[in-house]
Design a protein around this motif. Sequence first.
Motif, PDB file in Angstrom:
ATOM      1  N   ASP A   1       0.822  -1.212   0.000  1.00  0.00           N
ATOM      2  CA  ASP A   1       0.000   0.000   0.000  1.00  0.00           C
ATOM      3  C   ASP A   1       0.860   1.268   0.000  1.00  0.00           C
ATOM      4  O   ASP A   1       0.619   2.201  -0.743  1.00  0.00           O
ATOM      5  CB  ASP A   1      -0.982   0.008   1.188  1.00  0.00           C
ATOM      6  CG  ASP A   1      -0.306  -0.087   2.546  1.00  0.00           C
ATOM      7  OD1 ASP A   1       0.858  -0.551   2.625  1.00  0.00           O
ATOM      8  OD2 ASP A   1      -0.937   0.297   3.555  1.00  0.00           O
ATOM      9  N   PHE A   2       1.895   1.279   0.862  1.00  0.00           N
ATOM     10  CA  PHE A   2       2.753   2.461   0.993  1.00  0.00           C
ATOM     11  C   PHE A   2       4.211   2.085   0.823  1.00  0.00           C
ATOM     12  O   PHE A   2       4.630   0.990   1.191  1.00  0.00           O
ATOM     13  CB  PHE A   2       2.621   3.066   2.405  1.00  0.00           C
ATOM     14  CG  PHE A   2       1.529   4.075   2.527  1.00  0.00           C
ATOM     15  CD1 PHE A   2       1.773   5.417   2.288  1.00  0.00           C
ATOM     16  CD2 PHE A   2       0.242   3.674   2.890  1.00  0.00           C
ATOM     17  CE1 PHE A   2       0.763   6.355   2.412  1.00  0.00           C
ATOM     18  CE2 PHE A   2      -0.775   4.616   3.014  1.00  0.00           C
ATOM     19  CZ  PHE A   2      -0.515   5.954   2.776  1.00  0.00           C
TER      20      PHE A   2
ATOM     21  N   ALA B   1       7.574   3.870   2.294  1.00  0.00           N
ATOM     22  CA  ALA B   1       8.145   4.959   3.097  1.00  0.00           C
ATOM     23  C   ALA B   1       9.659   4.740   3.144  1.00  0.00           C
ATOM     24  O   ALA B   1      10.376   5.102   2.210  1.00  0.00           O
ATOM     25  CB  ALA B   1       7.509   4.984   4.480  1.00  0.00           C
TER      26      ALA B   1
ATOM     27  N   GLN C   1      11.164  -0.683   4.513  1.00  0.00           N
ATOM     28  CA  GLN C   1      11.435  -1.869   5.340  1.00  0.00           C
ATOM     29  C   GLN C   1      10.504  -3.040   5.008  1.00  0.00           C
ATOM     30  O   GLN C   1      10.943  -4.199   4.991  1.00  0.00           O
ATOM     31  CB  GLN C   1      11.326  -1.512   6.832  1.00  0.00           C
ATOM     32  CG  GLN C   1      12.357  -0.501   7.283  1.00  0.00           C
ATOM     33  CD  GLN C   1      13.762  -0.940   6.907  1.00  0.00           C
ATOM     34  OE1 GLN C   1      14.236  -1.956   7.396  1.00  0.00           O
ATOM     35  NE2 GLN C   1      14.398  -0.212   6.015  1.00  0.00           N
TER      36      GLN C   1
END
Length: 194
Positions: free
Chosen positions: A125-126, A128, A131
């Motif tokens: 979904d994301f 950033a 990780q």
Amino acid sequence: MKLLEERIRRDGQVLDGNVLKVDNFLNHQVDPDLMFAMGEEFAQLFRGEGITKVLTVESSGIAPALLTGLQLHVPVIFARKHKSLTLVNDLYTATVYSYTKKVSNEISISKKFLGADDKVLIIDDFLANGQAVAGLIEVCEQAHAEIKGVGIAIEKTFQRGHELIKEKNIRLESLAQIAAFENGHVVFVGDKES
Ligand code: 5GP
């Protein structure tokens, strides 16, 4: 992807710590029509890659991953964050530090679902700091599966994830790219030129 950008502008909430809340359509309540359109977009981008499995991590990656698998007609695997009674042996595992929850989770998938013959599309979904994707890459490497690409719904281009994936020479496609958060508003890559 215009549709997703418009939805982020309409329903996304910018929180402290460079976090975008999208629980109205992706992270809690889920908009199936939007997920379907995202699945079509990912499938179109990666159709030529001979993908055999779509891989994500629970829970918010499951919706876009499933709709992508539907379009590509391949199984979708979601790595689990908690060991279950029925998921104990023969696992590929990796440790993932969660950006939003500030805790480390061990993610795992059963060895029987991923192997050296697989060509994998990782969906999340994301993006950033990368990780979650790094953990998924690690389990693919343990399985000797080939990673054909990473598809992300919402990428925050000002964080480290992009670089981390590119350093590994893996194809990255993001449907919405956020350049910055300014005064509680989302600035997309491309906004500044137009
Ligand atoms: P990363 O591992 O790339 O640092 O972070 C990816 C994971 O953290 C995603 O799977 C997502 O669940 C969560 N995440 C990171 N940034 C955000 C954000 O701005 N908003 C939301 N809702 N989740 C995020």
